[in-house]
Scaffold this active site. Structure first.
Site, PDB file in Angstrom:
ATOM      1  CB  ALA A 126     -17.509 -36.561  27.182  1.00  0.00           C
ATOM      2  CD  GLU A 127     -12.391 -34.242  31.360  1.00  0.00           C
ATOM      3  OE1 GLU A 127     -12.339 -35.138  32.228  1.00  0.00           O
ATOM      4  OE2 GLU A 127     -11.401 -33.867  30.716  1.00  0.00           O
ATOM      5  CB  THR A 185     -14.520 -31.238  27.424  1.00  0.00           C
ATOM      6  OG1 THR A 185     -13.141 -30.920  27.284  1.00  0.00           O
ATOM      7  CG2 THR A 185     -14.832 -32.433  26.525  1.00  0.00           C
ATOM      8  CB  THR A 221     -24.719 -40.643  29.876  1.00  0.00           C
ATOM      9  OG1 THR A 221     -24.978 -41.353  31.075  1.00  0.00           O
ATOM     10  CG2 THR A 221     -24.876 -39.156  30.161  1.00  0.00           C
ATOM     11  CG  ASP A 222     -27.998 -44.355  32.106  1.00  0.00           C
ATOM     12  OD1 ASP A 222     -27.013 -43.677  32.466  1.00  0.00           O
ATOM     13  OD2 ASP A 222     -28.180 -45.542  32.491  1.00  0.00           O
ATOM     14  CD  GLU A 223     -24.234 -40.919  35.309  1.00  0.00           C
ATOM     15  OE1 GLU A 223     -24.080 -39.844  35.903  1.00  0.00           O
ATOM     16  OE2 GLU A 223     -23.483 -41.890  35.442  1.00  0.00           O
ATOM     17  CE1 TYR A 262     -20.212 -37.590  31.747  1.00  0.00           C
ATOM     18  CE2 TYR A 262     -21.853 -38.796  33.045  1.00  0.00           C
ATOM     19  CZ  TYR A 262     -21.113 -38.647  31.870  1.00  0.00           C
ATOM     20  OH  TYR A 262     -21.278 -39.542  30.840  1.00  0.00           O
ATOM     21  CB  SER A 315     -21.487 -31.005  31.469  1.00  0.00           C
ATOM     22  OG  SER A 315     -21.011 -32.325  31.661  1.00  0.00           O
ATOM     23  CE  LYS A 316     -22.239 -37.120  27.455  1.00  0.00           C
ATOM     24  NZ  LYS A 316     -21.286 -37.216  26.299  1.00  0.00           N
ATOM     25  CG  ASN A 372     -20.750 -48.670  27.755  1.00  0.00           C
ATOM     26  OD1 ASN A 372     -20.314 -48.666  26.619  1.00  0.00           O
ATOM     27  ND2 ASN A 372     -21.999 -48.306  28.022  1.00  0.00           N
ATOM     28  N   PRO A 415     -13.604 -50.335  47.515  1.00  0.00           N
ATOM     29  CG  PRO A 415     -12.967 -48.323  46.507  1.00  0.00           C
ATOM     30  CD  PRO A 415     -12.677 -49.796  46.499  1.00  0.00           C
ATOM     31  NE  ARG A 469     -24.851 -45.649  38.658  1.00  0.00           N
ATOM     32  CZ  ARG A 469     -25.520 -45.101  39.668  1.00  0.00           C
ATOM     33  NH1 ARG A 469     -26.688 -45.599  40.059  1.00  0.00           N
ATOM     34  NH2 ARG A 469     -25.042 -44.034  40.293  1.00  0.00           N
ATOM     35  N   PRO A 499     -21.519 -37.642  47.003  1.00  0.00           N
ATOM     36  CG  PRO A 499     -20.324 -35.680  47.377  1.00  0.00           C
ATOM     37  CD  PRO A 499     -20.165 -37.091  46.893  1.00  0.00           C
TER      38      PRO A 499
HETATM   39  P1  NAD Z   1     -13.433 -41.824  28.681  1.00  0.00           P
HETATM   40  O1  NAD Z   1     -13.279 -40.813  29.750  1.00  0.00           O
HETATM   41  O2  NAD Z   1     -12.850 -43.176  28.851  1.00  0.00           O
HETATM   42  O3  NAD Z   1     -12.868 -41.251  27.294  1.00  0.00           O
HETATM   43  C1  NAD Z   1     -13.093 -39.931  26.881  1.00  0.00           C
HETATM   44  C2  NAD Z   1     -12.081 -39.610  25.780  1.00  0.00           C
HETATM   45  O4  NAD Z   1     -12.331 -38.284  25.315  1.00  0.00           O
HETATM   46  C3  NAD Z   1     -10.622 -39.644  26.246  1.00  0.00           C
HETATM   47  O5  NAD Z   1      -9.834 -40.348  25.320  1.00  0.00           O
HETATM   48  C4  NAD Z   1     -10.225 -38.183  26.306  1.00  0.00           C
HETATM   49  O6  NAD Z   1      -8.838 -37.969  26.049  1.00  0.00           O
HETATM   50  C5  NAD Z   1     -11.106 -37.596  25.216  1.00  0.00           C
HETATM   51  N1  NAD Z   1     -11.357 -36.167  25.393  1.00  0.00           N
HETATM   52  C6  NAD Z   1     -11.694 -35.520  26.543  1.00  0.00           C
HETATM   53  N2  NAD Z   1     -11.835 -34.213  26.313  1.00  0.00           N
HETATM   54  C7  NAD Z   1     -11.607 -34.020  24.989  1.00  0.00           C
HETATM   55  C8  NAD Z   1     -11.629 -32.891  24.146  1.00  0.00           C
HETATM   56  N3  NAD Z   1     -11.903 -31.669  24.622  1.00  0.00           N
HETATM   57  N4  NAD Z   1     -11.356 -33.052  22.835  1.00  0.00           N
HETATM   58  C9  NAD Z   1     -11.050 -34.280  22.340  1.00  0.00           C
HETATM   59  N5  NAD Z   1     -10.998 -35.379  23.096  1.00  0.00           N
HETATM   60  C10 NAD Z   1     -11.288 -35.260  24.406  1.00  0.00           C
HETATM   61  O7  NAD Z   1     -14.997 -41.914  28.419  1.00  0.00           O
HETATM   62  P2  NAD Z   1     -15.880 -43.152  27.932  1.00  0.00           P
HETATM   63  O8  NAD Z   1     -16.304 -43.917  29.105  1.00  0.00           O
HETATM   64  O9  NAD Z   1     -15.191 -43.819  26.824  1.00  0.00           O
HETATM   65  O10 NAD Z   1     -17.166 -42.358  27.395  1.00  0.00           O
HETATM   66  C11 NAD Z   1     -17.226 -41.938  26.033  1.00  0.00           C
HETATM   67  C12 NAD Z   1     -18.541 -41.203  25.820  1.00  0.00           C
HETATM   68  O11 NAD Z   1     -19.621 -42.078  26.116  1.00  0.00           O
HETATM   69  C13 NAD Z   1     -18.724 -39.995  26.714  1.00  0.00           C
HETATM   70  O12 NAD Z   1     -19.357 -38.984  25.971  1.00  0.00           O
HETATM   71  C14 NAD Z   1     -19.637 -40.476  27.829  1.00  0.00           C
HETATM   72  O13 NAD Z   1     -20.408 -39.428  28.342  1.00  0.00           O
HETATM   73  C15 NAD Z   1     -20.479 -41.481  27.083  1.00  0.00           C
HETATM   74  N6  NAD Z   1     -21.027 -42.594  27.894  1.00  0.00           N
HETATM   75  C16 NAD Z   1     -20.191 -43.331  28.687  1.00  0.00           C
HETATM   76  C17 NAD Z   1     -20.719 -44.419  29.385  1.00  0.00           C
HETATM   77  C18 NAD Z   1     -19.848 -45.290  30.257  1.00  0.00           C
HETATM   78  O14 NAD Z   1     -20.379 -46.153  30.963  1.00  0.00           O
HETATM   79  N7  NAD Z   1     -18.527 -45.137  30.251  1.00  0.00           N
HETATM   80  C19 NAD Z   1     -22.078 -44.726  29.283  1.00  0.00           C
HETATM   81  C20 NAD Z   1     -22.900 -43.922  28.468  1.00  0.00           C
HETATM   82  C21 NAD Z   1     -22.349 -42.869  27.759  1.00  0.00           C
HETATM   83  O1  DAU Z   2     -24.794 -44.502  33.416  1.00  0.00           O
HETATM   84  C1  DAU Z   2     -23.820 -44.160  32.470  1.00  0.00           C
HETATM   85  C2  DAU Z   2     -22.628 -43.554  33.175  1.00  0.00           C
HETATM   86  O2  DAU Z   2     -21.945 -44.637  33.807  1.00  0.00           O
HETATM   87  C3  DAU Z   2     -21.699 -42.812  32.220  1.00  0.00           C
HETATM   88  O3  DAU Z   2     -22.377 -41.724  31.675  1.00  0.00           O
HETATM   89  C4  DAU Z   2     -20.446 -42.334  32.968  1.00  0.00           C
HETATM   90  O4  DAU Z   2     -19.558 -41.732  32.067  1.00  0.00           O
HETATM   91  C5  DAU Z   2     -19.788 -43.531  33.603  1.00  0.00           C
HETATM   92  O5  DAU Z   2     -18.668 -43.127  34.355  1.00  0.00           O
HETATM   93  C6  DAU Z   2     -20.769 -44.267  34.508  1.00  0.00           C
HETATM   94  O6  DAU Z   2     -21.116 -43.444  35.650  1.00  0.00           O
HETATM   95  P1  DAU Z   2     -21.279 -44.082  37.118  1.00  0.00           P
HETATM   96  O7  DAU Z   2     -21.102 -43.011  38.102  1.00  0.00           O
HETATM   97  O8  DAU Z   2     -22.505 -44.911  37.196  1.00  0.00           O
HETATM   98  O9  DAU Z   2     -20.010 -45.098  37.095  1.00  0.00           O
HETATM   99  P2  DAU Z   2     -18.907 -45.453  38.212  1.00  0.00           P
HETATM  100  O10 DAU Z   2     -18.145 -46.624  37.673  1.00  0.00           O
HETATM  101  O11 DAU Z   2     -18.131 -44.261  38.633  1.00  0.00           O
HETATM  102  O12 DAU Z   2     -19.788 -45.941  39.430  1.00  0.00           O
HETATM  103  C7  DAU Z   2     -20.700 -47.014  39.289  1.00  0.00           C
HETATM  104  C8  DAU Z   2     -21.423 -47.165  40.612  1.00  0.00           C
HETATM  105  O13 DAU Z   2     -20.480 -47.652  41.585  1.00  0.00           O
HETATM  106  C9  DAU Z   2     -21.949 -45.861  41.152  1.00  0.00           C
HETATM  107  O14 DAU Z   2     -23.164 -46.106  41.833  1.00  0.00           O
HETATM  108  C10 DAU Z   2     -20.878 -45.413  42.161  1.00  0.00           C
HETATM  109  C11 DAU Z   2     -20.345 -46.729  42.671  1.00  0.00           C
HETATM  110  N1  DAU Z   2     -18.927 -46.736  43.058  1.00  0.00           N
HETATM  111  C12 DAU Z   2     -18.021 -46.234  42.186  1.00  0.00           C
HETATM  112  C13 DAU Z   2     -16.676 -46.236  42.495  1.00  0.00           C
HETATM  113  C14 DAU Z   2     -15.662 -45.657  41.528  1.00  0.00           C
HETATM  114  C15 DAU Z   2     -18.537 -47.306  44.250  1.00  0.00           C
HETATM  115  O15 DAU Z   2     -19.371 -47.789  45.039  1.00  0.00           O
HETATM  116  N2  DAU Z   2     -17.212 -47.311  44.563  1.00  0.00           N
HETATM  117  C16 DAU Z   2     -16.264 -46.780  43.736  1.00  0.00           C
HETATM  118  O16 DAU Z   2     -15.055 -46.792  44.093  1.00  0.00           O
END
Ligand code: NAD
Ligand code: DAU
Length: 383
Positions: free
Chosen positions: A81-82, A98, A163-165, A189, A192-193, A219, A244, A253, A322
């Site tokens: 995913a993106e 994606t 995701t929980d989002e 985002y 799309s999920k 995570n 920041p 979170r 935003p």
């Molecule tokens: P990430 O952005 O670190 O990794 C995504 C991976 O998917 C990358 O390796 C990228 O190259 C690959 N990818 C992107 N587009 C692709 C495509 N079209 N085909 C094949 N590969 C592609 O993301 P992550 O944080 O590891 O998240 C993984 C999954 O878990 C996502 O679906 C995300 O929505 C979900 N998720 C993430 C979190 C979080 O906190 N990071 C929490 C809950 C759910």
């Molecule tokens: O809840 C699950 C989601 O958690 C996943 O689905 C997403 O893929 C993952 O990216 C994450 O989303 P968030 O937007 O919660 O994560 P992020 O690390 O971008 O931001 C966490 C919190 O911190 C959010 O409230 C925004 C804030 N933040 C983030 C950044 C990057 C800041 O205050 N400063 C920053 O520079």
């Protein structure tokens, strides 16, 4: 054998590393290697004959179909995913492509494969021979079909990682998200999920595809790309840069150590009921500013600043995101009650391990910051 998509990203790579450490069963890794995909995360599997890496897009149904036909996995786990909310605000198109279109093509390829799998009762074998294009040098030709011979229509699983989002934002006193909470995605985002979750649900309802969906909270842990809050804080702090904080920093979170997310996915894959959704979380609600202070305090202890001051001096409040969701919280009772899963790490143990991992892996951080990780395949494998 299982097929894991998005395996070079943060959670996907942790999942594949844990899987290969704990199972004899082989893994095919499929990843497009976008900016977020880093093959260096999987470097320790370079010589593992039970791991095959293929660079490719989940939206390339022909490639996915060939991989399924050739390797005959008993399950597909879809991480691809993106994933970054801020990027989805600046440019939503890749997220639509994606997360929605890509998931659709993946589902189509999986449906075609699954429909031809033998049913265990009839014992009829399918004619799914195929030739895969060009797996990278991480692939081992000797593994083709390994572990896949036993894949049957009944046992096959498609596990979609979400995701929980998708549930939107909670007020301070609202109960945590359960699996029946309405969908109210607020960012491109999360929208799309949400769309991908609905497609997965529809493929079960309409075609009977044996799907499982997991919706997890935030995570953190090793290999987290430093565009996300926790790794960004660690990397910026050590570089003497600003930390920041968006808006007032009081957004909440629910944090889960990535290895616990991986164990939950393994548990759902093994024991989850078909068509069901499982929320995964760490019962760990924290305001962003508390996260920032915790990371600063750990760095003050483990790698004190040369001037003896605290890293918290680097905290800088910046313009809010935003449409910023105020609070996420996961009600993880269903997965505990029905499947017996619970997280192993507390936030205190997990965040300490995470900060220590970044301190111990400066080479990984430097390759990400310099962009050298993008040349990892050529550097490591001479391609
Ligand atoms: P990430 O952005 O670190 O990794 C995504 C991976 O998917 C990358 O390796 C990228 O190259 C690959 N990818 C992107 N587009 C692709 C495509 N079209 N085909 C094949 N590969 C592609 O993301 P992550 O944080 O590891 O998240 C993984 C999954 O878990 C996502 O679906 C995300 O929505 C979900 N998720 C993430 C979190 C979080 O906190 N990071 C929490 C809950 C759910
Ligand atoms: O809840 C699950 C989601 O958690 C996943 O689905 C997403 O893929 C993952 O990216 C994450 O989303 P968030 O937007 O919660 O994560 P992020 O690390 O971008 O931001 C966490 C919190 O911190 C959010 O409230 C925004 C804030 N933040 C983030 C950044 C990057 C800041 O205050 N400063 C920053 O520079």
């Amino acid at each position: 054998m299982i097929l894991v998509t998005g395996s070079a990203g943060f959670i996907g790579s942790n999942f594949v590393l844990d899987w290969c450490a704990q199972h004899d069963e082989a893994v095919i890794s499929l990843d497009k290697l976008t900016y977020a995909g880093n093959l260096e995360n999987l470097a320790s599997l370079k010589d593992n004959p039970r791991h095959i890496f293929v660079q490719g897009d989940i939206g390339d149904a022909e490639l996915v179909g060939k991989l399924l036909a050739q390797y005959r996995p008993r399950a597909v786990v879809n991480f691809a995913a993106e994933s970054h909310v801020d990027r989805s605000i600046h440019g939503p198109e890749d997220f639509i492509q994606t997360n929605i279109v890509g998931t659709f093509h993946l589902l189509e390829a999986v449906r075609a494969y699954w429909q031809k799998l033998p049913s265990p009762v009839s014992g009829i074998t399918s004619d799914l021979a195929g030739v895969v294009g060009q797996p990278s040098r991480m692939a081992s030709s000797s593994i083709r079909g390994a572990g896949g011979e036993g894949a049957t229509k009944t046992d096959f699983r498609f596990l979609h990682v979400s995701t929980d989002e998708v549930y939107g934002s909670l007020a301070k006193d609202e109960p945590a998200f359960s699996e029946t909470h309405r969908y109210e995605p607020n960012s491109p985002y999360s929208a799309s999920k949400a769309a991908s979750d609905h497609l997965v649900r529809a493929y079960h309802h309409t075609y009977g595809l044996p799907v499982l969906t997991t919706n997890c909270s935030n995570n953190y842990g090793p290999y987290h790309f430093p565009e996300k809050l926790i790794p960004l804080l660690i990397v910026n702090a050590l570089a003497g840069k600003a930390l920041p904080v968006y808006g007032d920093g009081q957004q909440i979170r629910d944090w889960l150590y990535v290895k616990d997310h991986c164990s939950a996915i393994r548990c759902v894959l093994e024991k989850g009921a078909l068509g069901e959704v499982y929320n995964i979380g760490g019962w760990n609600e924290k305001a962003n500013l508390d996260i920032v202070h915790t990371v600063c305090a750990l760095l003050d202890e483990l790698r004190p600043r040369a001037d003896g001051k605290s890293y918290s001096e680097q905290i800088t409040f910046v313009t809010d995101r935003p449409g910023h969701d105020r609070r996420y919280a996961i009600d993880a009772r269903k997965i505990e009650r029905e499947l017996g899963w619970k997280p192993a790490e507390t936030f205190e143990t997990g965040i300490r391990k995470t900060v220590q991992w970044y301190l111990d892996n400066q080479g990984w951080v430097n390759n990400v910051l310099s962009g050298n990780y993008r040349q990892w395949v050529a550097k490591q494998y001479g391609e």
